[in-house]
Enzyme design. Sequence first.
Site: not given
Length: 177
Positions: A133, A145
């Site tokens: 990501s 995250y």
Amino acid sequence: MLKKKYKTALITGAASGIGYNILKKLRHEKIKVLAVDKDKKKLEKVCSKMQSTPIHLDLNNTKEIYKLLSKIKVDILVSNAGIGKGINGLLKSSQEEIEISTKINIESHLHLLRCVIPNMVKKRKGHIIIMGSLAGLYPIDSALYGSQKGAIHRLAQSLRIELQGTRVKVTEICPGR
């Protein structure tokens, strides 16, 4: 073009989103796909439609990962499954969200790779695609995250070095907004 080099693929998180779209592309290329997902109903529907082999598996279950996947021989591994628990930040995440998201977003990738890579190395052929990501490349407002995706980025980079000379390729895909 892929069919000439690769015959089989394993995709995690294959019943929806990016995993499903990769599944469609590989099936279009006539590559046999083993599709892994925890949503059994969705997985069976997708596999029936796309003529793929379903493997119902919750990646939280490490023993099942090894039991179901360590004997599998594939040419392509798409390590795609992940969850967004904890996206609101470390301080707003519960202990359970930290544990579950770390297990899925980091640990499951490691166990999956440990199961599948040895057969690729033995055949001297394979391609590992790890779903990262942009959150792993640039700071975001979620330490939880962002750190998990940062770990995936480092995993892909280090795995390339570890697999040097084996003829097994590693690609990291980093989608983002």
